[in-house]
Design an enzyme around this catalytic site. Structure first.
Site, PDB file in Angstrom:
ATOM      1  N   ARG A  41       6.425  -0.482  -1.273  1.00 24.45           N
ATOM      2  CA  ARG A  41       5.553   0.579  -1.569  1.00 24.45           C
ATOM      3  C   ARG A  41       4.062   0.128  -1.731  1.00 24.45           C
ATOM      4  NH1 ARG A  41       9.057   2.186  -5.640  1.00 24.45           N
ATOM      5  NH2 ARG A  41      10.712   3.318  -4.467  1.00 24.45           N
ATOM      6  N   HIS A  56       3.437   3.083   7.137  1.00 27.49           N
ATOM      7  CA  HIS A  56       3.761   4.372   7.653  1.00 27.49           C
ATOM      8  C   HIS A  56       4.291   5.199   6.330  1.00 27.49           C
ATOM      9  CE1 HIS A  56       7.535   2.018   7.322  1.00 27.49           C
ATOM     10  NE2 HIS A  56       8.298   2.985   7.037  1.00 27.49           N
ATOM     11  N   GLU A  86      12.813   0.642  12.658  1.00 27.37           N
ATOM     12  CA  GLU A  86      13.551   1.943  12.641  1.00 27.37           C
ATOM     13  C   GLU A  86      12.695   2.883  13.547  1.00 27.37           C
ATOM     14  OE1 GLU A  86      12.206   2.529   8.510  1.00 27.37           O
ATOM     15  OE2 GLU A  86      10.748   3.715   8.940  1.00 27.37           O
TER      16      GLU A  86
HETATM   17 ZN    ZN Z   1      10.400   3.299   6.844  1.00 28.03          ZN
END
Ligand code: ZN
Length: 312
Positions: A192, A172, A115
């Site tokens: 997560r 991140h 991303e």
């Molecule tokens: Zn991400």
């Protein structure tokens, strides 16, 4: 063939979402927990729908599957990219994404997730979580199990207009107050690592520790080379912000009018500031669109606006 197809987005409501997507971007979406606007998406979780032209009402995946000529006959079993605007009213979880190889094997054929973030707005002192300080896999597990988050995570200062590439395996988190445009592979796979022990509807959101440990790159690379600071850009120009093997992301600045070509079979575009026209279509801040193969040959824009575009 339509040269440009305007798209209606999908919205996701999240524990950390806010109201900016309605109040700043003008989307007609109720609620005070709007986390994400999936502006250009053919992902089954939330799809964009054509809002103009002969394909009005069709989902982007239908266009990809039934009218590949719109995309310059690009290859692939799915539309490869997903463009989102994210409004973090609160911190997102500390997370990591897998690469294509891991996702294919462990997530039922899903794509991995690279991303790229373009910071649309953020507080003056905004810091994002990118990377970690563990030197070995064992040290990573120990620090996580002992909850030593301040020691573990790395933070970097960001400003409006900065661009950050996040590779799979990078720990991140987007932090409170940051609004950004994310260009990513068409994937919804997030592991997560930590969710600040937040409780919603009486319970904590699920963590994915084992998969996180599988995919986190240890030690974390120095990511200074993946951050591009906001740079001045001339009117009527296209500036490449980030380019990798999955996408190229550029910023277009329009003042008056100009035409350009980026040698792509199709181009995703989102207006992030101002208003104008793309070919004959009126667009404004928050408009998302697909520029088809016919339009991509020579993209004509006019008005006073800034856009983020992406292509493969
Ligand atoms: Zn991400």
């Amino acid at each position: 063939m339509d040269k440009v197809i305007l798209l209606n987005p999908y919205f996701s409501h999240t524990i950390w979402g806010g109201k900016k997507l309605r109040e700043v971007f003008g989307y007609d979406e109720p609620g005070d927990d709007i986390g994400e606007c999936w502006g250009i998406s053919a992902h089954p979780v939330g799809e964009s729908v054509a809002a103009s032209g002969e394909f009005k009402g069709k989902r982007l995946s239908e266009l990809w599957n039934e009218h590949r000529e719109l995309f310059g006959n690009a290859e692939g079993d799915r539309f490869p990219l997903l463009v989102k605007i994210i409004d973090a009213d609160d911190d997102l979880s500390i997370q990591v994404h897998p690469d294509d190889e891991y996702a294919k094997l462990h997530e039922d054929g899903a794509l991995g997730k690279k991303e790229c973030w373009y910071i649309l707005d953020c507080p003056d002192d905004a810091e994002l979580v990118i990377g970690h300080n563990a030197r070995t896999a064992d040290e990573l597990k120990t620090m996580v199990s002992e909850g030593r988050w301040d020691d573990l995570i790395r933070k970097i200062r960001v400003r409006k207009g900065d661009v950050i590439q996040i590779d799979p395996g990078t720990v991140h988190s987007i932090t409170a107050g940051v609004c950004l445009l994310e260009t990513q592979q068409s994937s919804d796979i997030t592991y997560r690592l930590y969710d600040y022990d937040r409780i919603r509807d009486g319970k904590k959101r699920e963590l994915h520790l084992r998969k996180s440990f599988d995919v986190i790159t240890v030690p974390a690379p120095d990511i200074s080379g993946q951050i591009q600071k906001n740079a001045e850009q001339e009117d009527n120009s296209v500036a490449v912000l980030s380019s990798c093997d999955r996408y190229t992301v550029s910023k277009v600045k329009v003042s008056g009018g100009f035409s350009f070509n980026c040698d792509a079979g199709f181009v995703n575009a989102t207006v992030i500031e101002g208003s104008g026209r793309v070919f004959d279509k009126e667009v404004k801040k928050g408009s998302h669109m697909l520029i088809t193969a016919e339009g991509a040959k020579c993209i004509r824009m006019s008005g006073n606006m800034e856009l983020i575009i992406s292509y493969i």
